[in-house]
Scaffold this motif. Sequence first.
Motif, PDB file in Angstrom:
ATOM      1  N   UNK A  95      -5.758   5.864  -1.073  1.00 44.11           N
ATOM      2  CA  UNK A  95      -4.743   5.531  -0.052  1.00 44.11           C
ATOM      3  C   UNK A  95      -4.163   4.444  -0.414  1.00 44.11           C
ATOM      4  N   UNK A  96      -4.812   3.417  -1.024  1.00 42.86           N
ATOM      5  CA  UNK A  96      -4.258   2.341  -1.612  1.00 42.86           C
ATOM      6  C   UNK A  96      -3.280   2.539  -2.818  1.00 42.86           C
ATOM      7  N   UNK A  97      -3.782   3.301  -3.463  1.00 42.87           N
ATOM      8  CA  UNK A  97      -2.898   3.778  -4.718  1.00 42.87           C
ATOM      9  C   UNK A  97      -1.599   4.537  -4.204  1.00 42.87           C
ATOM     10  N   UNK A  98      -1.939   5.337  -3.064  1.00 50.07           N
ATOM     11  CA  UNK A  98      -0.728   6.068  -2.657  1.00 50.07           C
ATOM     12  C   UNK A  98       0.568   5.229  -1.859  1.00 50.07           C
ATOM     13  N   UNK A  99      -0.044   4.058  -1.087  1.00 51.28           N
ATOM     14  CA  UNK A  99       0.717   3.196  -0.558  1.00 51.28           C
ATOM     15  C   UNK A  99       1.528   2.459  -1.604  1.00 51.28           C
ATOM     16  N   UNK A 100       0.839   2.189  -2.723  1.00 51.33           N
ATOM     17  CA  UNK A 100       1.826   1.536  -3.774  1.00 51.33           C
ATOM     18  C   UNK A 100       3.055   2.498  -4.174  1.00 51.33           C
ATOM     19  N   UNK A 135       7.211   2.408  -4.302  1.00 55.80           N
ATOM     20  CA  UNK A 135       7.956   2.432  -5.429  1.00 55.80           C
ATOM     21  C   UNK A 135       7.928   3.816  -5.859  1.00 55.80           C
ATOM     22  N   UNK A 136       8.802   4.665  -5.403  1.00 57.93           N
ATOM     23  CA  UNK A 136       8.329   5.953  -5.631  1.00 57.93           C
ATOM     24  C   UNK A 136       9.189   6.538  -6.840  1.00 57.93           C
ATOM     25  N   UNK A 157       5.812  12.932  -7.643  1.00 60.71           N
ATOM     26  CA  UNK A 157       6.525  13.945  -7.124  1.00 60.71           C
ATOM     27  C   UNK A 157       6.378  14.301  -5.918  1.00 60.71           C
ATOM     28  N   UNK A 158       5.047  14.238  -5.480  1.00 61.11           N
ATOM     29  CA  UNK A 158       4.352  14.618  -4.012  1.00 61.11           C
ATOM     30  C   UNK A 158       5.201  13.623  -3.034  1.00 61.11           C
ATOM     31  N   UNK A 159       5.332  12.452  -3.330  1.00 58.25           N
ATOM     32  CA  UNK A 159       5.764  11.362  -2.575  1.00 58.25           C
ATOM     33  C   UNK A 159       7.229  11.628  -2.313  1.00 58.25           C
ATOM     34  N   UNK A 208      -0.893  15.451   4.966  1.00 58.74           N
ATOM     35  CA  UNK A 208      -1.097  16.375   3.945  1.00 58.74           C
ATOM     36  C   UNK A 208      -1.174  15.355   2.400  1.00 58.74           C
ATOM     37  N   UNK A 209      -0.098  14.580   2.256  1.00 57.21           N
ATOM     38  CA  UNK A 209      -0.032  13.898   1.166  1.00 57.21           C
ATOM     39  C   UNK A 209      -1.203  12.811   1.083  1.00 57.21           C
ATOM     40  N   UNK A 210      -1.746  12.340   2.164  1.00 57.23           N
ATOM     41  CA  UNK A 210      -2.857  11.260   2.241  1.00 57.23           C
ATOM     42  C   UNK A 210      -4.032  12.057   1.807  1.00 57.23           C
ATOM     43  N   UNK A 211      -4.515  13.257   2.405  1.00 60.61           N
ATOM     44  CA  UNK A 211      -5.582  14.021   2.165  1.00 60.61           C
ATOM     45  C   UNK A 211      -5.684  14.451   0.724  1.00 60.61           C
TER      46      UNK A 211
END
Length: 427
Positions: free
Chosen positions: A210-215, A219-220, A228-230, A244-247
Amino acid sequence: GNSPTGCPISSQAAAFNPFEGPYQVDPGDALRWARENEPVFYSPEIGYWVVTRYEDVKAVFRDNILFSPAIALEKITPAPPEAMDILKKYGFDMRRTMVNEDEPDHMARRRLLLDDFLPENLAKHEPAVRKLARQYMDRFIERGEAELISEFFYEIPLTIALHFLGVPDEGAEQLRQFAVAHTLNTWGRPTPEEQLKITEKVGRFWKTANDILDDMIANPDGEGWMYETVRQHFKHPDIVTESYMRSMMMAILAAAHETTSNASANALWTLLNNRDAWDELCENPSLIPSAVEECLRVAGSIVAWRRITTDDTEINGVGIPKGGKLLIVQASANKDDRYWENPDEIDIYRDNAVDHMTFGYGAHQCMGKNIGRMEMRIFLEEFTRRLPHLRLLPGQSFENLPNTSFRGPDKLFVEWDPAQNPEKHDP
Ligand code: HEM
């Protein structure tokens, strides 16, 4: 004893234990008795009906409404209560991801997220796979011996997976430990003490993902499937939801490489143990794609998957109530002699090997199957070309992580005579 439907349980069904013994070594072989005598049986050890024949396994995969994948990632061994506190500490909130999502949400999401997985969009990763395979092999090719899990099969699929997802490739060793913890946590039988240690790692895995996802959310614009999912989440927040995205992020970080590392190592192990097949591949590398399918059939890296019934039903005459949990054993389907001719033989010319169940089947069939296949093909191309005289170090055997579903060696020792390396004579 009796099953939940009141049917008597045979002694073989009563003795079935998917965490140890023959099923750990070779699930397809271990369930031969069931395919013959009791193709669908209730296992009191796990509280699941076990489905073993090819046609039944395929029929269950095919109907994802009656046989919901909702329990695909459920802990097969329930956690002790203290585990919840550990998970809370890390903000763990794993809900549905793609692989365990019901319709109609599943298809709507899968469609939005499919593009990067199409063969025409995967071809661009092939040079990177080839380059890494050559670089890693360069490091040991003059040495005459190697341990191929740590020196080849683990890191390359991991690097490719991270690149495909758009994740910075640091912390490989940590991700490996996380993936092992995730497998034991979901599909294993840890003791209560082991559970707590594993839970700690699963919590850290969640937080890291989730830290990776927050970055990425901040910065999408980056390249890769998670970016692409973000972006799809921003465009269609009601379809690709935040939860869904986080899981998905944590689940895909394990699914995208562990499966391919294991399948590749299993394939090399299988072929080197069937020297005639190996020698034929060295002679005729155009056989490699069909050898890849045959290896996925006899030594796939996922051997069993799960479904839960959404209504009372019957499989092969056995009544199963609504809410019945199913362990569908792909490795057993892959060895069913009702479907396959000489299923125990490794036959790289088998023209229907691609019908194996290792990637699942139907609406949820593995999205990454062509990435896995591409990597396996390139690895075999490089090994057969540069090290045709490769041998397994004699006398080795390996233990799998004790779990229902994932199979692959933790070590794979090989040796060869570097003086015989073909490129010495024909560089
Ligand atoms: C689903 C196996 C590689 C991504 C699955 C399923 C299996 C599987 C058994 C469940 C299928 C079903 O329910 O019908 C494998 C094997 C692999 C592999 C054996 C390697 C040899 C990969 C890779 C990726 C990936 C490399 C991603 C880069 C996925 C995704 C799903 C999935 C996203 C969920 C699809 C859905 O539910 O619609 N895989 N997999 N897999 N796999 Fe793989």
